[in-house]
Design an enzyme around this catalytic site. Sequence first.
Site, PDB file in Angstrom:
ATOM      1  N   GLY A 193       0.901  -1.184   0.042  1.00  0.00           N
ATOM      2  CA  GLY A 193      -0.061   0.052   0.128  1.00  0.00           C
ATOM      3  C   GLY A 193       1.009   1.302  -0.011  1.00  0.00           C
ATOM      4  O   GLY A 193       0.594   2.217  -0.833  1.00  0.00           O
TER       5      GLY A 193
ATOM      6  N   MET B 143       4.873   2.917   1.911  1.00  0.00           N
ATOM      7  CA  MET B 143       6.100   2.560   2.607  1.00  0.00           C
ATOM      8  C   MET B 143       6.627   3.825   3.385  1.00  0.00           C
ATOM      9  O   MET B 143       6.703   5.067   2.712  1.00  0.00           O
ATOM     10  CB  MET B 143       7.238   1.828   1.957  1.00  0.00           C
ATOM     11  CG  MET B 143       8.531   1.814   2.537  1.00  0.00           C
ATOM     12  SD  MET B 143       8.083   0.243   3.922  1.00  0.00           S
ATOM     13  CE  MET B 143       9.373   0.780   5.113  1.00  0.00           C
TER      14      MET B 143
ATOM     15  N   HIS C  23      -1.510   6.585   8.351  1.00  0.00           N
ATOM     16  CA  HIS C  23      -0.832   5.512   9.014  1.00  0.00           C
ATOM     17  C   HIS C  23       0.785   5.672   8.443  1.00  0.00           C
ATOM     18  O   HIS C  23       1.717   5.519   9.324  1.00  0.00           O
ATOM     19  CB  HIS C  23      -1.218   4.370   8.192  1.00  0.00           C
ATOM     20  CG  HIS C  23      -0.376   2.915   8.278  1.00  0.00           C
ATOM     21  ND1 HIS C  23      -1.090   1.872   8.863  1.00  0.00           N
ATOM     22  CD2 HIS C  23       0.945   2.612   7.942  1.00  0.00           C
ATOM     23  CE1 HIS C  23      -0.253   0.705   8.959  1.00  0.00           C
ATOM     24  NE2 HIS C  23       0.942   1.361   8.521  1.00  0.00           N
ATOM     25  N   GLU C  24       1.325   6.174   7.360  1.00  0.00           N
ATOM     26  CA  GLU C  24       2.561   6.166   6.985  1.00  0.00           C
ATOM     27  C   GLU C  24       3.253   7.497   7.855  1.00  0.00           C
ATOM     28  O   GLU C  24       4.324   7.528   8.391  1.00  0.00           O
ATOM     29  CB  GLU C  24       2.649   6.478   5.429  1.00  0.00           C
ATOM     30  CG  GLU C  24       2.278   5.353   4.720  1.00  0.00           C
ATOM     31  CD  GLU C  24       2.738   4.103   5.166  1.00  0.00           C
ATOM     32  OE1 GLU C  24       4.010   3.696   5.521  1.00  0.00           O
ATOM     33  OE2 GLU C  24       1.986   3.053   5.229  1.00  0.00           O
TER      34      GLU C  24
ATOM     35  N   GLU D   8       3.941  -1.150  13.372  1.00  0.00           N
ATOM     36  CA  GLU D   8       2.812  -1.363  12.516  1.00  0.00           C
ATOM     37  C   GLU D   8       1.450  -1.401  13.057  1.00  0.00           C
ATOM     38  O   GLU D   8       0.533  -0.788  12.757  1.00  0.00           O
ATOM     39  CB  GLU D   8       2.999  -2.911  11.694  1.00  0.00           C
ATOM     40  CG  GLU D   8       4.205  -2.740  10.819  1.00  0.00           C
ATOM     41  CD  GLU D   8       3.907  -1.569   9.604  1.00  0.00           C
ATOM     42  OE1 GLU D   8       2.837  -0.948   9.493  1.00  0.00           O
ATOM     43  OE2 GLU D   8       5.011  -1.664   8.881  1.00  0.00           O
TER      44      GLU D   8
END
Length: 858
Positions: free
Chosen positions: A272, A274, A306-307, A329
């Site tokens: 998705g 990085m 999220h990243e 994570e």
Amino acid sequence: MPGENLSRDEARERAALLSVEGYEVSLDLRSAVGGTDAGPRTFRSVTTIRFRSAEPGATTFADLIAPSVTAVSLNGRDLDPGAVFDGSRILLEDLAEDNELVVDAQCAYSRTGEGMHRFVDPEDGEVYLYTQYEPADSRRVFANFEQPDLKAPFRFEVRAPEGWVVWSNGVGEPADGVWKFAETKPISTYITAFVAGPYHYVTDSYERVLEDGTRLEIPLGAMCRKGLARHFDSDDVFLVTKQGLDFFHDNFDYPYPFGKYDQAFVPEYNLGAMENPGLVTFREEFIFRGRVTQASYERRANVILHEMAHMWFGDLVTMVWWDDLWLKESFADFMGTFSMVEATRFTNGWITFANNRKSWAYRADQLPSTHPITADIRDLEDAKLNFDGITYAKGASVLKQLVAYVGRDAFLEGARRYFKRHAYGNTQLGDLLSVLEETSGRDMATWSRSWLQTAGVNSLTPQVILSAEGRVTELAILQEAAESHPELRPHRVAVGLYRRSPDGAVERYARAEVDVEGPRTVVGELVGTEAPDLVLVNDDDLTYCKIRFDEGSLAALREGLGDITDPLARALCWSALWNLTRDALMPARDFIDLVLRFAGRETDIGVLQMLHAWANSALTHYAAPGWREEGGRLLAEGALRELRLTEPGSQHQLTWARFFAAVASGEADLQLLQGLLEGTAKIDGLEVDQELRWAFLEPLAAHGVADEGVIAAELARDDTASGKRHQVRCLAARPSAAVKAQAWASVVESDSLSNALVEATISGFAQSSHRELTAPYASKYFEVIERVWGERSIQIGMDVVKGLFPSLQDSRETLEAADAWLAAHGAAAPALRRLVLEARDDLARALRGQACDVGTVG
């Protein structure tokens, strides 16, 4: 592949011996353009590493995966590359206290999305490069010590083709044809990054005044291929980015530490996204070529956030080894939704989390390969497979419960102390637990043992006893666990009581929170309340569990699931019913019936899309084979009915159109799809854009209506990278033995396809309507997988082993073949065995579901 592995013990030994002071890496990427692809296309990589050894005279190794090494020198002493380089490691003997290693190598461009990926755009011939390393592929680009706890600052320089722009973690400036980048902070090798080529690049900036009065300025950038520029809504990307930066600065009390913040949307990406600091990479499918629903924008926002959370959880503070992958994570998965709900327009994000992310966790936690959130990662192959539903979604679910357990303020204060205490360092589980104990006063060791160090998911079932007057005399929650993982855990849950109001709505009229302990917990607060139609344990989704229902509640859902007014409660009920179906406790046809009766009333578009996916899965895997044809007809009829009834031009109409295409199989349905493609049929408000055209074309190809010429004509309309992937998928989907043979050979017997085209070919090959055509490949699968695993990169190996497992040959014979392979290949790579074991378990679950669907016990 095995020679490229690195064990935890080797990494631990090397970390005890070495400390790395810095890297200087020089790449020459001018070879990316021109020439031919007759052999491996390579680029020059020169690396200088300065490091210290705790034991002068000791021996260690550096990591490098490259076709050839030109020169190696250690402390000025030339080493023979043929003697010290074995294809993945460079032997380093007789270390000094202070060392300098220089490696001059020819490294290979990648077509698998690992290392330095090279992509040629079929639309305009332009070449684009990007890197992807996690967990251990930076060694495909430069020599290094490839483990997360040997952090160091990096200085990069890149010579690129004329007219190109190059990006890396730090700010870069070109001089005399060479891009030189500012030295990074101490970071791990796997989060260094490059993006290079004629990308379309847009800029913005973020500013805020910090508490000490200083001004923080972060240059923002976003990029994509030139061919996607007309679709690139960078304004929305920047909006979410700024909202996220506001949220994390408001709550983390640690200014973003990596200077600039570029976000690159790149082609043929395996993941998705990085979290490379200063240069986050995303799959370019997050740039939408056609009309999509709000669920797609929400998903993109979640990934962006999220990243961004990783900049602190993962980049600033990094796990020592992949055992504690969850330290980054799980937190990023939780913080992505937490920040999205609080800082952006996507305020229903917890509904998506409950319905979508947690279903991923529930599946993973019931596989034979399930593992504690803090996993036992023996080596890099283990690490690659543990980017899974446990590490991400279960971990995030448990953190959501942790916030309820210790309180939001204590949780965030613990995070703040964690960042300040361990900035630019590496941590383990105990480091985080200690700060949370400080801030919350709670016993984190007990909580950790129950939630982080054991595997499996508990089921919670309500037990209701009513008086003669119709009031609750006792309401208890029964907790169960699987025999394989018998741990009963403490759960903080909300219990909601629902009943039908005079106007027909099903609404909550009572709620109580309780700490569930052991096999039976009484909810005293609800004694004396009026009898409920529905009891929902884990209302508001506070804990991680499988929700079960008493008989009365299940009957109420069968009668009026669509009448539940609260969208989160409704989503939780749908998720629970899907778990019942997967567990062979509800016949698949009953679940499909519920979807047909109530999905048309679902207001949350993300939930509706999940219902469509689950219904299709129920039909394909869990329905009795003798009922599949009728079930498919019912789903197609229902989808078409809702497609015609929904508001013209709405996102619900678009979602039903895609679902109709996915389940269409009858002659009239296929004629309608063909008419929509050719413009001879029309549905009010439905705009058939290019992406929808491909969605309609695939079932036409799979059922023999669209031949190779029709598919070629569609590619001519959409001669782009995306169009090429769709074309390859449609070609492999055709119902022909020769087509299947060609598709199989192109993936299994050749490595000429890129990662994206391997994925597209496998997707087209495995059509649920082609069970007879693909039956001969069940035995072939077990004959070739060990060879494929040994010859191909781990990413392609995973794609082939998972994607070509004969799950559609759903019979005892296939199950026995999988068992026979596992029995005969005890010495095969553990990661390969795990993939086969998981696929075998999914097949066994499907067979149990099919037995349930015909009313027998499997």
